[in-house]
Design an enzyme around this catalytic site. Sequence first.
Site, PDB file in Angstrom:
ATOM      1  N   HIS A 191       0.825  -1.222   0.000  1.00  0.00           N
ATOM      2  CA  HIS A 191       0.000   0.000   0.000  1.00  0.00           C
ATOM      3  C   HIS A 191       0.860   1.272   0.000  1.00  0.00           C
ATOM      4  CE1 HIS A 191      -3.437  -2.447   2.085  1.00  0.00           C
ATOM      5  NE2 HIS A 191      -3.339  -2.699   0.795  1.00  0.00           N
ATOM      6  N   LEU A 195      -1.499  -8.361   4.294  1.00  0.00           N
ATOM      7  CA  LEU A 195      -0.094  -7.963   4.120  1.00  0.00           C
ATOM      8  C   LEU A 195       0.086  -6.583   3.502  1.00  0.00           C
ATOM      9  CD1 LEU A 195       1.232 -11.370   2.701  1.00  0.00           C
ATOM     10  CD2 LEU A 195       0.828 -10.754   5.077  1.00  0.00           C
ATOM     11  N   CYS A 196      -0.838  -5.665   3.762  1.00  0.00           N
ATOM     12  CA  CYS A 196      -0.767  -4.310   3.185  1.00  0.00           C
ATOM     13  C   CYS A 196      -0.659  -4.365   1.663  1.00  0.00           C
ATOM     14  CB  CYS A 196       0.402  -3.504   3.758  1.00  0.00           C
ATOM     15  SG  CYS A 196       0.306  -3.262   5.518  1.00  0.00           S
ATOM     16  N   ALA A 197      -1.275  -5.389   1.090  1.00  0.00           N
ATOM     17  CA  ALA A 197      -1.341  -5.482  -0.377  1.00  0.00           C
ATOM     18  C   ALA A 197      -2.709  -6.086  -0.679  1.00  0.00           C
ATOM     19  CB  ALA A 197      -0.220  -6.365  -0.908  1.00  0.00           C
TER      20      ALA A 197
END
Length: 405
Positions: free
Chosen positions: A124, A362-364
Amino acid sequence: MQFEMDAFAERVRPDFPGIKTEVDGKGVVYLDNAATTLKPKAMVDAMNAYYLGISSNVHRGKSYSLELVSNTYEQARYKVASLLNCAGNEVVFLRNTTEAINLVAQGLCLKKEDRVLVFDDSHHSNFLPWVRNATTELITTKADGNLDLDQYFAALKKAPKVVAITHCSNVTGVYAPLDLLVNAAKEAGAIVLVDAAQSIPHRRVNLGQLDIDFLTFSAHKMLGPTGMGILYGKKEQLEKLEPVNLGGGVVDWVEANAYRMRKIPHRFEAGTPHIAGAYGLSAALDYLNRLDYENIQQHDRALGKLMLSLAQEREYVKVINTDSTADRGAVISLFIPGAPSLDDAARVISDSYGIVCRNGFLCAQPYVSQHAQGQVLRISAYIYNTEAEIRQFFNALDEIRDFMF
Ligand SMILES: Cc1ncc(COP(=O)(O)O)c(C=O)c1O
Protein backbone atom coordinates in the site's frame (compact mmCIF):
# COMPACT_ATOMS: atom_id res chain seq x y z
CA MET A 1 30.62 -25.92 -4.06
CA GLN A 2 27.12 -26.11 -2.61
CA PHE A 3 26.13 -23.24 -0.35
CA GLU A 4 25.85 -24.42 3.26
CA MET A 5 22.74 -22.50 4.27
CA ASP A 6 22.48 -23.88 7.79
CA ALA A 7 26.18 -23.40 8.52
CA PHE A 8 25.76 -19.77 7.46
CA ALA A 9 22.70 -19.28 9.71
CA GLU A 10 24.30 -21.04 12.68
CA ARG A 11 27.31 -18.76 12.41
CA VAL A 12 25.22 -15.61 12.84
CA ARG A 13 22.64 -16.83 15.37
CA PRO A 14 24.71 -16.12 18.50
CA ASP A 15 24.80 -12.43 17.50
CA PHE A 16 21.01 -12.10 17.91
CA PRO A 17 19.84 -12.05 21.54
CA GLY A 18 16.21 -12.15 20.35
CA ILE A 19 16.65 -15.69 19.04
CA LYS A 20 17.09 -16.97 22.59
CA THR A 21 13.69 -15.61 23.65
CA GLU A 22 11.41 -18.18 25.22
CA VAL A 23 7.65 -18.07 25.59
CA ASP A 24 6.17 -20.51 28.12
CA GLY A 25 9.55 -22.22 28.31
CA LYS A 26 9.68 -22.83 24.58
CA GLY A 27 12.06 -21.23 22.07
CA VAL A 28 10.62 -18.90 19.46
CA VAL A 29 11.00 -19.42 15.72
CA TYR A 30 10.90 -16.01 14.09
CA LEU A 31 9.52 -16.14 10.54
CA ASP A 32 8.12 -12.62 10.13
CA ASN A 33 11.21 -10.95 8.75
CA ALA A 34 9.46 -9.25 5.84
CA ALA A 35 7.67 -7.19 8.52
CA THR A 36 10.86 -6.42 10.45
CA THR A 37 14.02 -8.35 11.28
CA LEU A 38 15.61 -9.19 14.60
CA LYS A 39 18.50 -6.99 15.68
CA PRO A 40 22.13 -7.98 16.29
CA LYS A 41 23.68 -6.90 19.57
CA ALA A 42 26.29 -4.84 17.70
CA MET A 43 23.51 -2.66 16.27
CA VAL A 44 21.91 -2.05 19.67
CA ASP A 45 25.34 -1.36 21.20
CA ALA A 46 25.97 1.31 18.56
CA MET A 47 22.70 3.06 19.39
CA ASN A 48 23.44 2.82 23.10
CA ALA A 49 26.87 4.34 22.53
CA TYR A 50 25.11 7.44 21.28
CA TYR A 51 22.49 7.57 24.03
CA LEU A 52 24.95 6.79 26.84
CA GLY A 53 27.58 9.24 25.60
CA ILE A 54 27.27 12.99 25.02
CA SER A 55 24.12 12.65 22.96
CA SER A 56 24.37 15.98 21.14
CA ASN A 57 22.22 17.10 18.28
CA VAL A 58 23.62 17.27 14.73
CA HIS A 59 24.55 20.15 12.42
CA ARG A 60 23.66 22.89 14.90
CA GLY A 61 26.74 24.70 16.23
CA LYS A 62 30.44 24.13 16.68
CA SER A 63 31.06 22.17 19.88
CA TYR A 64 33.34 19.13 19.90
CA SER A 65 30.62 16.64 20.81
CA LEU A 66 28.26 18.07 18.25
CA GLU A 67 30.87 17.69 15.54
CA LEU A 68 31.64 14.14 16.62
CA VAL A 69 27.98 13.16 16.51
CA SER A 70 27.45 14.99 13.20
CA ASN A 71 30.41 13.17 11.67
CA THR A 72 29.09 9.78 12.73
CA TYR A 73 25.65 10.69 11.38
CA GLU A 74 27.20 11.68 8.05
CA GLN A 75 29.39 8.57 7.97
CA ALA A 76 26.20 6.49 8.01
CA ARG A 77 25.06 8.40 4.92
CA TYR A 78 28.34 7.59 3.18
CA LYS A 79 28.00 3.92 4.07
CA VAL A 80 24.59 3.87 2.38
CA ALA A 81 26.07 5.67 -0.62
CA SER A 82 28.80 3.08 -0.86
CA LEU A 83 26.24 0.25 -0.65
CA LEU A 84 24.22 1.76 -3.49
CA ASN A 85 27.14 3.16 -5.49
CA CYS A 86 25.85 6.74 -5.48
CA ALA A 87 27.00 10.10 -4.07
CA GLY A 88 26.57 10.90 -0.37
CA ASN A 89 24.40 13.94 -1.06
CA GLU A 90 21.96 11.72 -2.94
CA VAL A 91 21.03 9.89 0.30
CA VAL A 92 18.24 11.34 2.46
CA PHE A 93 17.41 10.04 5.92
CA LEU A 94 13.70 9.83 6.69
CA ARG A 95 11.53 7.70 8.95
CA ASN A 96 10.78 4.77 6.65
CA THR A 97 9.97 3.67 3.09
CA THR A 98 6.40 4.90 3.46
CA GLU A 99 7.48 8.43 4.31
CA ALA A 100 9.99 8.42 1.44
CA ILE A 101 7.40 7.45 -1.18
CA ASN A 102 4.95 10.01 0.18
CA LEU A 103 7.66 12.69 -0.03
CA VAL A 104 8.38 11.85 -3.68
CA ALA A 105 4.71 11.56 -4.65
CA GLN A 106 4.00 14.94 -3.08
CA GLY A 107 7.30 16.64 -3.85
CA LEU A 108 7.10 16.00 -7.59
CA CYS A 109 4.07 18.35 -7.58
CA LEU A 110 2.15 16.07 -9.91
CA LYS A 111 -1.12 17.20 -11.45
CA LYS A 112 -4.14 14.99 -11.02
CA GLU A 113 -4.07 14.20 -14.75
CA ASP A 114 -0.43 13.00 -14.65
CA ARG A 115 -0.23 9.24 -15.19
CA VAL A 116 1.64 7.00 -12.79
CA LEU A 117 2.13 3.28 -13.50
CA VAL A 118 1.84 1.15 -10.38
CA PHE A 119 1.98 -2.62 -10.07
CA ASP A 120 -0.83 -4.58 -8.48
CA ASP A 121 1.51 -6.52 -6.16
CA SER A 122 2.72 -3.26 -4.59
CA HIS A 123 2.61 -2.67 -0.85
CA HIS A 124 0.00 0.00 0.00
CA SER A 125 2.94 2.36 0.64
CA ASN A 126 3.87 2.30 -3.04
CA PHE A 127 0.27 2.55 -4.15
CA LEU A 128 -1.83 4.93 -2.06
CA PRO A 129 0.50 7.99 -2.29
CA TRP A 130 0.21 7.77 -6.09
CA VAL A 131 -3.56 7.28 -6.02
CA ARG A 132 -3.87 10.47 -3.97
CA ASN A 133 -1.55 12.64 -6.05
CA ALA A 134 -2.09 11.54 -9.66
CA THR A 135 -3.99 9.22 -12.01
CA THR A 136 -2.75 5.67 -11.59
CA GLU A 137 -2.76 2.86 -14.10
CA LEU A 138 -2.48 -0.60 -12.59
CA ILE A 139 -0.17 -3.16 -14.21
CA THR A 140 -1.64 -6.50 -13.30
CA THR A 141 -0.15 -9.89 -12.63
CA LYS A 142 -1.21 -12.98 -14.52
CA ALA A 143 -2.85 -16.04 -12.95
CA ASP A 144 0.58 -17.57 -12.21
CA GLY A 145 1.38 -14.46 -10.15
CA ASN A 146 3.94 -12.97 -12.56
CA LEU A 147 3.77 -9.48 -14.08
CA ASP A 148 1.95 -8.91 -17.35
CA LEU A 149 4.84 -7.40 -19.29
CA ASP A 150 2.79 -6.89 -22.48
CA GLN A 151 0.42 -4.70 -20.51
CA TYR A 152 3.41 -2.81 -19.07
CA PHE A 153 4.93 -2.07 -22.47
CA ALA A 154 1.53 -0.95 -23.81
CA ALA A 155 1.03 1.37 -20.80
CA LEU A 156 4.46 2.95 -21.33
CA LYS A 157 3.30 4.09 -24.79
CA LYS A 158 0.81 6.43 -23.04
CA ALA A 159 3.65 8.61 -21.67
CA PRO A 160 3.39 8.07 -17.92
CA LYS A 161 5.09 10.70 -15.80
CA VAL A 162 6.21 8.20 -13.15
CA VAL A 163 6.71 4.43 -12.98
CA ALA A 164 6.59 3.13 -9.39
CA ILE A 165 8.27 -0.28 -9.33
CA THR A 166 8.34 -2.76 -6.46
CA HIS A 167 11.62 -4.63 -6.67
CA CYS A 168 10.56 -7.58 -4.52
CA SER A 169 7.01 -8.40 -3.49
CA ASN A 170 6.34 -8.59 0.23
CA VAL A 171 3.63 -11.16 -0.57
CA THR A 172 5.43 -13.61 -2.87
CA GLY A 173 9.12 -12.85 -2.40
CA VAL A 174 9.42 -12.74 -6.20
CA TYR A 175 11.81 -10.20 -7.70
CA ALA A 176 10.66 -8.05 -10.60
CA PRO A 177 12.99 -7.95 -13.63
CA LEU A 178 14.44 -4.61 -12.54
CA ASP A 179 16.78 -3.87 -15.48
CA LEU A 180 14.07 -4.57 -17.99
CA LEU A 181 11.40 -2.50 -16.20
CA VAL A 182 13.73 0.44 -15.50
CA ASN A 183 15.25 0.58 -18.99
CA ALA A 184 11.85 0.49 -20.67
CA ALA A 185 10.47 3.19 -18.34
CA LYS A 186 13.46 5.47 -18.96
CA GLU A 187 13.13 4.98 -22.73
CA ALA A 188 9.52 6.09 -22.35
CA GLY A 189 10.74 9.25 -20.56
CA ALA A 190 9.27 8.42 -17.14
CA ILE A 191 10.65 9.20 -13.69
CA VAL A 192 11.41 5.85 -12.02
CA LEU A 193 10.92 5.13 -8.32
CA VAL A 194 11.92 1.74 -6.94
CA ASP A 195 10.52 0.43 -3.66
CA ALA A 196 13.43 -1.72 -2.50
CA ALA A 197 12.12 -2.34 1.04
CA GLN A 198 12.14 -6.12 0.53
CA SER A 199 15.15 -6.38 -1.76
CA ILE A 200 18.01 -4.34 -0.26
CA PRO A 201 18.05 -6.49 2.91
CA HIS A 202 19.08 -9.41 0.66
CA ARG A 203 20.67 -8.01 -2.48
CA ARG A 204 22.65 -5.00 -3.56
CA VAL A 205 21.29 -2.67 -6.24
CA ASN A 206 24.06 -0.96 -8.18
CA LEU A 207 22.86 2.54 -9.04
CA GLY A 208 25.93 3.07 -11.18
CA GLN A 209 24.46 0.54 -13.60
CA LEU A 210 20.76 1.34 -13.46
CA ASP A 211 19.14 4.64 -14.35
CA ILE A 212 16.87 4.89 -11.32
CA ASP A 213 15.63 8.32 -10.17
CA PHE A 214 14.45 7.40 -6.67
CA LEU A 215 14.95 4.28 -4.56
CA THR A 216 13.87 3.69 -1.01
CA PHE A 217 14.13 1.16 1.82
CA SER A 218 13.82 0.87 5.62
CA ALA A 219 16.64 0.10 8.07
CA HIS A 220 14.40 -2.04 10.31
CA LYS A 221 14.02 -4.69 7.59
CA MET A 222 17.80 -5.17 7.43
CA LEU A 223 18.90 -5.48 11.09
CA GLY A 224 18.70 -1.75 11.72
CA PRO A 225 16.47 0.35 13.99
CA THR A 226 12.85 1.31 13.42
CA GLY A 227 12.20 4.94 12.49
CA MET A 228 15.10 5.09 10.04
CA GLY A 229 14.25 5.17 6.35
CA ILE A 230 16.46 5.86 3.37
CA LEU A 231 15.61 7.70 0.18
CA TYR A 232 18.08 7.76 -2.67
CA GLY A 233 17.37 10.50 -5.20
CA LYS A 234 19.40 11.26 -8.31
CA LYS A 235 21.02 14.66 -7.74
CA GLU A 236 19.05 16.48 -10.44
CA GLN A 237 15.80 14.91 -9.25
CA LEU A 238 16.37 15.80 -5.58
CA GLU A 239 17.18 19.37 -6.60
CA LYS A 240 13.77 19.63 -8.28
CA LEU A 241 11.84 17.86 -5.52
CA GLU A 242 9.76 20.14 -3.30
CA PRO A 243 10.40 19.46 0.42
CA VAL A 244 7.25 18.58 2.35
CA ASN A 245 8.42 19.63 5.83
CA LEU A 246 10.01 22.97 6.71
CA GLY A 247 11.62 24.05 9.99
CA GLY A 248 15.01 23.72 11.69
CA GLY A 249 17.88 22.11 9.82
CA VAL A 250 16.60 22.74 6.28
CA VAL A 251 17.42 26.42 5.77
CA ASP A 252 20.64 28.44 5.36
CA TRP A 253 19.08 31.85 5.93
CA VAL A 254 15.74 33.14 7.19
CA GLU A 255 14.22 36.64 7.12
CA ALA A 256 10.77 37.82 8.14
CA ASN A 257 9.19 36.90 4.82
CA ALA A 258 11.79 34.82 3.03
CA TYR A 259 14.12 31.88 3.48
CA ARG A 260 16.86 30.13 1.55
CA MET A 261 16.87 26.33 1.59
CA ARG A 262 19.99 24.32 2.38
CA LYS A 263 21.53 22.12 -0.27
CA ILE A 264 20.43 18.52 -0.79
CA PRO A 265 20.08 16.23 1.12
CA HIS A 266 19.69 18.42 4.24
CA ARG A 267 16.69 20.33 2.91
CA PHE A 268 14.64 17.13 3.29
CA GLU A 269 15.61 16.41 6.89
CA ALA A 270 13.57 18.95 8.83
CA GLY A 271 13.79 18.91 12.62
CA THR A 272 16.02 16.74 14.79
CA PRO A 273 16.60 13.51 12.87
CA HIS A 274 16.83 9.96 14.25
CA ILE A 275 20.49 10.37 15.26
CA ALA A 276 20.75 7.12 17.19
CA GLY A 277 19.05 5.51 14.19
CA ALA A 278 21.96 6.58 11.98
CA TYR A 279 24.40 5.00 14.46
CA GLY A 280 22.34 1.80 14.37
CA LEU A 281 22.03 1.79 10.59
CA SER A 282 25.76 2.22 10.30
CA ALA A 283 26.40 -0.80 12.53
CA ALA A 284 23.79 -2.87 10.68
CA LEU A 285 25.49 -2.10 7.35
CA ASP A 286 28.88 -3.04 8.79
CA TYR A 287 27.39 -6.32 9.98
CA LEU A 288 25.84 -7.14 6.58
CA ASN A 289 29.03 -6.19 4.74
CA ARG A 290 31.08 -8.49 6.96
CA LEU A 291 28.78 -11.39 6.05
CA ASP A 292 29.04 -10.49 2.38
CA TYR A 293 25.93 -9.87 0.30
CA GLU A 294 26.78 -12.81 -1.97
CA ASN A 295 26.28 -15.22 0.98
CA ILE A 296 23.15 -13.40 2.15
CA GLN A 297 21.59 -13.72 -1.29
CA GLN A 298 22.45 -17.41 -1.63
CA HIS A 299 20.96 -18.18 1.78
CA ASP A 300 17.80 -16.24 0.84
CA ARG A 301 17.42 -18.06 -2.46
CA ALA A 302 18.01 -21.48 -0.91
CA LEU A 303 15.37 -20.94 1.80
CA GLY A 304 12.93 -19.50 -0.78
CA LYS A 305 13.29 -22.62 -2.91
CA LEU A 306 12.77 -24.85 0.12
CA MET A 307 9.62 -22.95 1.16
CA LEU A 308 8.08 -23.34 -2.30
CA SER A 309 8.84 -27.04 -2.54
CA LEU A 310 7.49 -27.79 0.96
CA ALA A 311 4.31 -25.85 0.20
CA GLN A 312 3.82 -27.62 -3.09
CA GLU A 313 4.22 -31.05 -1.47
CA ARG A 314 0.97 -30.37 0.41
CA GLU A 315 -2.13 -30.64 -1.71
CA TYR A 316 -4.30 -28.73 0.83
CA VAL A 317 -2.02 -25.66 0.63
CA LYS A 318 -2.11 -23.10 -2.19
CA VAL A 319 0.62 -20.56 -2.90
CA ILE A 320 0.44 -17.12 -4.50
CA ASN A 321 2.84 -17.34 -7.44
CA THR A 322 3.84 -20.93 -8.00
CA ASP A 323 6.31 -20.24 -10.79
CA SER A 324 9.33 -22.34 -9.83
CA THR A 325 11.47 -20.55 -12.44
CA ALA A 326 10.79 -17.14 -10.86
CA ASP A 327 13.64 -15.27 -9.20
CA ARG A 328 12.47 -15.57 -5.58
CA GLY A 329 13.69 -14.96 -2.05
CA ALA A 330 12.62 -16.46 1.27
CA VAL A 331 9.05 -15.14 1.47
CA ILE A 332 5.95 -17.18 0.72
CA SER A 333 2.23 -16.58 1.16
CA LEU A 334 -0.10 -19.53 1.54
CA PHE A 335 -3.83 -19.94 1.61
CA ILE A 336 -6.07 -22.83 2.42
CA PRO A 337 -9.19 -22.99 0.23
CA GLY A 338 -12.23 -23.13 2.49
CA ALA A 339 -10.43 -21.38 5.38
CA PRO A 340 -10.91 -17.68 4.60
CA SER A 341 -9.83 -16.31 8.01
CA LEU A 342 -6.44 -17.50 9.16
CA ASP A 343 -6.42 -15.52 12.42
CA ASP A 344 -6.92 -18.63 14.53
CA ALA A 345 -4.31 -20.62 12.63
CA ALA A 346 -1.69 -17.88 13.11
CA ARG A 347 -2.57 -17.71 16.82
CA VAL A 348 -2.27 -21.50 17.34
CA ILE A 349 0.99 -21.65 15.35
CA SER A 350 2.29 -18.91 17.60
CA ASP A 351 0.96 -20.11 20.96
CA SER A 352 1.35 -23.86 20.61
CA TYR A 353 4.45 -24.04 18.43
CA GLY A 354 6.24 -20.76 19.17
CA ILE A 355 6.40 -19.87 15.46
CA VAL A 356 5.92 -16.21 14.59
CA CYS A 357 4.40 -15.84 11.14
CA ARG A 358 2.02 -13.28 9.66
CA ASN A 359 -1.58 -13.50 8.49
CA GLY A 360 -3.94 -11.07 6.79
CA PHE A 361 -3.73 -9.07 3.59
CA LEU A 362 -0.09 -7.96 4.12
CA CYS A 363 -0.77 -4.31 3.18
CA ALA A 364 -1.34 -5.48 -0.38
CA GLN A 365 -5.06 -6.02 -0.11
CA PRO A 366 -6.21 -5.83 -3.75
CA TYR A 367 -3.49 -8.29 -4.81
CA VAL A 368 -3.99 -10.77 -1.96
CA SER A 369 -7.78 -10.66 -2.30
CA GLN A 370 -7.56 -11.37 -6.00
CA HIS A 371 -5.14 -14.29 -5.75
CA ALA A 372 -6.17 -15.89 -2.46
CA GLN A 373 -9.90 -15.11 -2.14
CA GLY A 374 -9.25 -14.06 1.46
CA GLN A 375 -6.35 -13.85 3.88
CA VAL A 376 -2.98 -15.54 3.62
CA LEU A 377 -0.40 -16.91 6.02
CA ARG A 378 3.06 -15.60 5.24
CA ILE A 379 6.44 -16.86 6.39
CA SER A 380 9.55 -14.85 5.63
CA ALA A 381 13.12 -15.72 6.61
CA TYR A 382 16.35 -13.87 7.10
CA ILE A 383 20.03 -14.66 7.61
CA TYR A 384 19.60 -16.52 10.93
CA ASN A 385 16.78 -18.86 9.86
CA THR A 386 17.53 -22.54 9.25
CA GLU A 387 16.04 -25.30 7.15
CA ALA A 388 14.78 -26.98 10.33
CA GLU A 389 12.78 -23.87 11.26
CA ILE A 390 11.04 -23.80 7.87
CA ARG A 391 10.21 -27.49 8.21
CA GLN A 392 8.88 -26.86 11.73
CA PHE A 393 6.36 -24.39 10.32
CA PHE A 394 5.07 -26.83 7.71
CA ASN A 395 4.90 -29.67 10.24
CA ALA A 396 2.85 -27.43 12.54
CA LEU A 397 0.50 -26.65 9.65
CA ASP A 398 0.04 -30.38 9.01
CA GLU A 399 -0.73 -31.01 12.67
CA ILE A 400 -3.38 -28.30 13.00
CA ARG A 401 -4.89 -29.09 9.62
CA ASP A 402 -7.47 -31.61 10.84
CA PHE A 403 -9.08 -29.40 13.46
CA MET A 404 -8.55 -25.96 11.90
CA PHE A 405 -9.17 -26.18 8.16
C1 LIG B 1 7.50 -3.81 -0.35
C2 LIG B 1 7.28 -2.90 0.82
N1 LIG B 1 7.21 -1.58 0.62
C3 LIG B 1 7.02 -0.72 1.62
C4 LIG B 1 6.90 -1.15 2.91
C5 LIG B 1 6.70 -0.16 4.00
O1 LIG B 1 7.81 -0.15 4.82
P1 LIG B 1 7.80 0.77 6.16
O2 LIG B 1 6.69 0.24 6.99
O3 LIG B 1 9.14 0.55 6.76
O4 LIG B 1 7.56 2.15 5.69
C6 LIG B 1 6.95 -2.51 3.18
C7 LIG B 1 6.76 -3.02 4.55
O5 LIG B 1 6.44 -4.14 4.78
C8 LIG B 1 7.15 -3.41 2.10
O6 LIG B 1 7.21 -4.72 2.31
